[in-house]
Design a protein around this motif. Structure first.
Motif, PDB file in Angstrom:
ATOM      1  N   ALA A 196       0.852  -1.194   0.000  1.00  0.00           N
ATOM      2  CA  ALA A 196       0.000   0.000   0.000  1.00  0.00           C
ATOM      3  C   ALA A 196       0.883   1.237   0.000  1.00  0.00           C
ATOM      4  O   ALA A 196       1.788   1.358   0.833  1.00  0.00           O
ATOM      5  N   CYS A 197       0.620   2.145  -0.942  1.00  0.00           N
ATOM      6  CA  CYS A 197       1.358   3.402  -1.030  1.00  0.00           C
ATOM      7  C   CYS A 197       0.681   4.456  -0.164  1.00  0.00           C
ATOM      8  O   CYS A 197      -0.543   4.606  -0.202  1.00  0.00           O
ATOM      9  N   ALA A 198       1.469   5.189   0.592  1.00  0.00           N
ATOM     10  CA  ALA A 198       0.934   6.243   1.447  1.00  0.00           C
ATOM     11  C   ALA A 198       0.460   7.424   0.610  1.00  0.00           C
ATOM     12  O   ALA A 198       0.929   7.645  -0.502  1.00  0.00           O
ATOM     13  N   PRO A 199      -0.471   8.216   1.147  1.00  0.00           N
ATOM     14  CA  PRO A 199      -0.958   9.397   0.416  1.00  0.00           C
ATOM     15  C   PRO A 199       0.133  10.404   0.089  1.00  0.00           C
ATOM     16  O   PRO A 199      -0.028  11.194  -0.847  1.00  0.00           O
ATOM     17  N   ASP A 200       1.238  10.402   0.833  1.00  0.00           N
ATOM     18  CA  ASP A 200       2.312  11.362   0.555  1.00  0.00           C
ATOM     19  C   ASP A 200       3.121  11.007  -0.684  1.00  0.00           C
ATOM     20  O   ASP A 200       3.976  11.774  -1.126  1.00  0.00           O
ATOM     21  N   GLY A 201       2.875   9.833  -1.269  1.00  0.00           N
ATOM     22  CA  GLY A 201       3.598   9.419  -2.458  1.00  0.00           C
ATOM     23  C   GLY A 201       5.038   9.051  -2.204  1.00  0.00           C
ATOM     24  O   GLY A 201       5.805   8.829  -3.148  1.00  0.00           O
ATOM     25  N   ILE A 202       5.421   8.939  -0.950  1.00  0.00           N
ATOM     26  CA  ILE A 202       6.808   8.643  -0.575  1.00  0.00           C
ATOM     27  C   ILE A 202       6.924   7.272   0.084  1.00  0.00           C
ATOM     28  O   ILE A 202       7.790   6.466  -0.270  1.00  0.00           O
ATOM     29  N   ALA A 236      -4.992   5.532   5.933  1.00  0.00           N
ATOM     30  CA  ALA A 236      -5.982   6.590   6.130  1.00  0.00           C
ATOM     31  C   ALA A 236      -5.690   7.706   5.135  1.00  0.00           C
ATOM     32  O   ALA A 236      -4.542   7.903   4.722  1.00  0.00           O
ATOM     33  N   PRO A 237      -6.705   8.462   4.723  1.00  0.00           N
ATOM     34  CA  PRO A 237      -6.491   9.520   3.730  1.00  0.00           C
ATOM     35  C   PRO A 237      -5.441  10.551   4.132  1.00  0.00           C
ATOM     36  O   PRO A 237      -4.778  11.125   3.263  1.00  0.00           O
ATOM     37  N   ASP A 238      -5.283  10.793   5.441  1.00  0.00           N
ATOM     38  CA  ASP A 238      -4.285  11.764   5.876  1.00  0.00           C
ATOM     39  C   ASP A 238      -2.913  11.141   6.120  1.00  0.00           C
ATOM     40  O   ASP A 238      -1.959  11.841   6.486  1.00  0.00           O
ATOM     41  N   GLY A 239      -2.791   9.827   5.941  1.00  0.00           N
ATOM     42  CA  GLY A 239      -1.516   9.154   6.095  1.00  0.00           C
ATOM     43  C   GLY A 239      -1.071   8.934   7.520  1.00  0.00           C
ATOM     44  O   GLY A 239       0.029   8.441   7.768  1.00  0.00           O
ATOM     45  N   LYS A 240      -1.932   9.246   8.499  1.00  0.00           N
ATOM     46  CA  LYS A 240      -1.532   9.141   9.903  1.00  0.00           C
ATOM     47  C   LYS A 240      -1.873   7.797  10.528  1.00  0.00           C
ATOM     48  O   LYS A 240      -1.501   7.541  11.677  1.00  0.00           O
ATOM     49  N   ARG A 241      -2.589   6.968   9.807  1.00  0.00           N
ATOM     50  CA  ARG A 241      -2.935   5.632  10.299  1.00  0.00           C
ATOM     51  C   ARG A 241      -2.741   4.617   9.183  1.00  0.00           C
ATOM     52  O   ARG A 241      -3.008   4.900   8.020  1.00  0.00           O
ATOM     53  N   ILE A 245     -13.503   7.868   1.587  1.00  0.00           N
ATOM     54  CA  ILE A 245     -12.785   9.080   1.198  1.00  0.00           C
ATOM     55  C   ILE A 245     -12.598  10.023   2.382  1.00  0.00           C
ATOM     56  O   ILE A 245     -11.557  10.678   2.515  1.00  0.00           O
ATOM     57  N   ASP A 246     -13.596  10.091   3.281  1.00  0.00           N
ATOM     58  CA  ASP A 246     -13.482  10.971   4.447  1.00  0.00           C
ATOM     59  C   ASP A 246     -12.764  10.308   5.621  1.00  0.00           C
ATOM     60  O   ASP A 246     -12.563  10.936   6.661  1.00  0.00           O
ATOM     61  N   GLY A 247     -12.374   9.036   5.470  1.00  0.00           N
ATOM     62  CA  GLY A 247     -11.629   8.336   6.499  1.00  0.00           C
ATOM     63  C   GLY A 247     -12.453   7.849   7.673  1.00  0.00           C
ATOM     64  O   GLY A 247     -11.900   7.300   8.633  1.00  0.00           O
TER      65      GLY A 247
END
Length: 330
Positions: A173-179, A217-222, A260-262
């Protein structure tokens, strides 16, 4: 993830740990009817939305990938891959699609917008079991049956060999930050990588069960993990701390998706007794990790789940019955 290969390995005693999992009963919730069923002429192994406008990519064994219109279910485009024992599929919202070919030794990368092939990626060793595309489509990662994770650019150039697992890599799974990239394997470990440098950021090695599905999670924190433990565990990717866990389910977790809203989590189910036992689709809230609804969704493993772009529905598919089922979000 190739869910059929995964289930077959489990049922044959193929776990590296050698564990024998106890039989579990199918969920007992009253049967519910889906809102509608898309593409009833085929059986699908994986699905996900390839654009914010509602184009849906669905992987059909023996045929390849169909791009469906979310509104009417009609086929917009086809990306053919013929042959047996096809591999995994991943897409990103920028319209880049990667899907596995015959024997799971290759991945074909397409640009959905112009329907043109961009590259063909060939495994340096074992067959591919998982694939994930970066959110911006700049790179993709593939996990193989021997534990190697490879990172490629969208033109098929090999960027990194990530050597951190010793068994089949069932999920990426790729994180939302693309990193950052998360990988999970049959060695019970979950690894977090910096995909730009190839550096191992963190190894989560305290789990006693294999993880078959991952979702950010959409914000990448979970980071959400599901598998043979029959629960979904939530971790902080920066510290590795466990933030919570859903109740144990009657089945193993075979697939995951986040709204989408997590706020909601969808978990596809898989019996570890038989891949042809009914598979459940369970919806949880992500605040309290409580179950909201469980559907008897398919006659076998729930291989793919995805939340609809309207925010009021969730989709599921299985190779064991035809069509993509659309369910009302509770």
């Amino acid at each position: 993830m190739d869910a059929v290969a995964l289930a077959a390995s489990l049922l044959a005693g193929g776990l590296v740990t050698g564990r024998v999992w106890a039989a579990v009963e199918a969920p007992t919730s009253p049967p519910a009817q889906p809102l509608r069923v898309l593409a009833v002429d085929a059986r699908f192994d994986a699905l996900n939305f390839v654009s914010k406008e509602g184009r849906l990519a669905a992987f059909c064994s023996g045929e390849g990938v169909r791009i469906l219109d979310w509104i009417n279910g009609g086929t917009v485009a086809r990306f053919p891959i013929t042959g047996t024992e096809q591999g995994p599929m991943s897409v990103c919202s920028r319209g880049i699609l990667a899907a596995g070919g015959p024997g799971r030794k290759t991945l074909v990368v397409w640009n959905v917008g112009n329907e043109k092939s961009m590259a063909t990626v060939t495994s340096p060793g074992a067959p591919f079991d998982s694939v994930a595309c970066a959110p911006d489509g700049a790179w993709l990662a593939a996990g193989d049956h021997a534990g190697l994770v490879t990172v490629w650019d969208a033109r098929g150039g090999l960027l990194h060999r990530l050597e951190g697992h010793i068994a089949s890599v069932w999920a990426l799974a790729c994180a939302p930050d693309g990193i950052h990239l998360a990988s999970a394997a049959d060695d019970n470990d979950v690894c977090l990588w910096d995909a730009r440098s190839g550096r191992l950021v963190r190894r989560l090695d305290t789990f006693t069960h294999s993880t078959f599905a991952l979702a950010w999670a959409p914000d990448g924190k979970r980071l959400y993990l599901g598998g043979a433990s029959r629960a979904v565990t939530v971790v902080d990717p920066l510290t590795g701390a466990i933030l919570g866990q859903t109740p144990r389910q009657p089945q193993a977790v075979s697939s995951l998706a986040i709204s989408i809203d997590g706020r909601l989590l969808a978990a596809g189910g898989m019996s570890l007794v038989s891949v042809q036992q009914p598979g459940a689709l369970t919806i949880f809230d992500t605040a309290q990790f409580q179950e909201r609804r469980r559907f008897l969704a398919h006659t076998g493993v729930v291989m793919g789940v995805a939340f609809g772009p309207d925010g009021t529905s969730v989709l599921s598919c299985s190779e064991f019955d035809p069509g993509i089922k659309v369910w009302a979000v509770p």
